[in-house]
Design an enzyme around this catalytic site. Structure first.
Site, PDB file in Angstrom:
ATOM      1  N   TYR A  59       0.837  -1.204   0.000  1.00 40.00           N
ATOM      2  CA  TYR A  59       0.000   0.000   0.000  1.00 40.00           C
ATOM      3  C   TYR A  59       0.868   1.249   0.000  1.00 40.00           C
ATOM      4  O   TYR A  59       1.661   1.476   0.908  1.00 40.00           O
ATOM      5  CB  TYR A  59      -0.919   0.037   1.216  1.00 40.00           C
ATOM      6  CG  TYR A  59      -1.919  -1.090   1.321  1.00 40.00           C
ATOM      7  CD1 TYR A  59      -2.256  -1.872   0.220  1.00 40.00           C
ATOM      8  CD2 TYR A  59      -2.534  -1.381   2.527  1.00 40.00           C
ATOM      9  CE1 TYR A  59      -3.165  -2.910   0.320  1.00 40.00           C
ATOM     10  CE2 TYR A  59      -3.462  -2.407   2.640  1.00 40.00           C
ATOM     11  CZ  TYR A  59      -3.772  -3.177   1.538  1.00 40.00           C
ATOM     12  OH  TYR A  59      -4.678  -4.205   1.651  1.00 40.00           O
ATOM     13  N   SER A  60       0.695   2.062  -1.021  1.00 36.70           N
ATOM     14  CA  SER A  60       1.493   3.284  -1.195  1.00 36.70           C
ATOM     15  C   SER A  60       2.982   2.988  -1.095  1.00 36.70           C
ATOM     16  O   SER A  60       3.770   3.818  -0.637  1.00 36.70           O
ATOM     17  CB  SER A  60       1.097   4.352  -0.157  1.00 36.70           C
ATOM     18  OG  SER A  60      -0.169   4.886  -0.436  1.00 36.70           O
TER      19      SER A  60
END
Length: 325
Positions: A59-60
């Site tokens: 995530y990110s």
């Protein structure tokens, strides 16, 4: 907020888990919130009694883990009062050979990197994000077990895969005497119920807690048919058309109708339905506005009748398997 033990463990978690995919860096996706925008969501969740937070290294590209760790520290949270879950498999932006997958090398190195980004000495629930067909199961379960023995991880979990793959992991862990998966984070909601065929019954039988991702079908179940494309994510998310199909609008409509009849919101009925299903521990909710988070929290106190459940389920149509990639 209500609480429940995760599967057959003694670990007590809130009936809702705050998913951190929405928080991290806009460089990853334009709908992601940066730290200053994200912190209020962690604070509101804590104030409501949510003690369970789920993120992942992918995530990110790791920034989501940084946001969670920093927010908990800035808010003065005692580390032992929260349950942090993260995942390995996809890695961060560096997709060089050996930087992804479930080899011993990547599992151990990914865990160390997540610990550093989260700013913690241990991870409560460490999950494999997907099945890895290129690594022997024995290698993966032994590597995961070594993290538990080393004190870096408290519990192990898995995410989307076929039930036969999960069964192989569980039985291999039992055969080798290693720490076992205590949770399955699978794709399960009113629009996608294929997990009811095999995965959910397997997990219930084996005492594995279910913590479904996308319980609101990427926001579709929070809206009415005429407002399905009214958010930045809905307009730009390339994954949604892979998971759902046009005929699902009938379920969106039925959910909205049921909510209106009961005097609650569509979020309430969609989550209440999920919370009523066998084996469900804590759906992983996402929110990009604080009112969305408040709405989801309110669902914990909503109870559906057998008739309500039947009405929500009767328009479902079988789907092709999706979400395992």
């Amino acid at each position: 907020m209500k609480h429940i033990n995760l599967g057959n463990t003694g670990l007590s978690v809130s009936r809702l888990c705050l998913g951190m995919m929405t928080y991290g860096s806009k460089k990853w996706h334009e709908w992601v919130l940066e730290y200053d925008e994200s912190r209020p969501f962690v604070e509101r969740a804590l104030d409501a009694g949510i003690n369970f937070f789920d993120t992942a290294d992918v995530y990110s590209n790791g920034a989501s883990e940084v946001v969670l760790g920093r927010a908990l520290k800035d808010l003065g949270v005692d580390r032992d009062d929260v349950v942090i879950a993260t995942k390995c498999f996809g890695g961060t932006h560096n997709q060089a050979r050996n930087r992804w997958g479930l080899s011993r090398k990547n599992v151990i190195e990914s865990c160390d990197a997540s610990l550093e980004r989260l700013g913690t000495d241990f991870i409560d629930l460490y999950q494999i994000h997907r099945f890895d067909p290129n690594t022997p199961i024995e290698e993966t379960v032994d590597a995961l077990d070594s993290l538990v023995v080393a004190g870096k991880v408290r519990y192990l979990g898995a995410s989307s895969m076929f039930a036969w793959q999960m069964a192989k992991y569980l039985f291999t862990q039992k055969e080798r005497g290693t720490a076992q998966f205590v949770s399955m984070q699978n794709h399960y909601n009113l629009l996608y119920r294929e997990e009811e065929r095999e995965m959910n019954p397997l997990c219930v039988d084996q005492g594995v807690g279910l913590i479904p991702w996308s319980p609101l079908a990427r926001g579709y179940l929070a809206r009415t048919p005429d407002t399905l494309q009214d958010t930045v994510r809905a307009k730009s998310d390339e994954f949604t058309p892979i998971l759902y199909k046009a005929s699902d609008v009938k379920i969106v409509a039925r959910n909205a109708e049921t909510a209106a009849r009961l005097g609650v919101t569509p979020v309430h009925t969609a989550l209440a339905w999920l919370l009523s299903k066998p084996g469900i521990t804590a759906p992983i909710i996402g929110a990009s506005r604080l009112e969305q988070l408040d709405d989801a929290i309110g669902a914990v106190d909503v109870e559906l009748s057998d008739g309500d459940v039947a009405a929500l389920e009767e328009v479902y149509e079988p789907h092709a398997i999706a979400g395992h990639e």
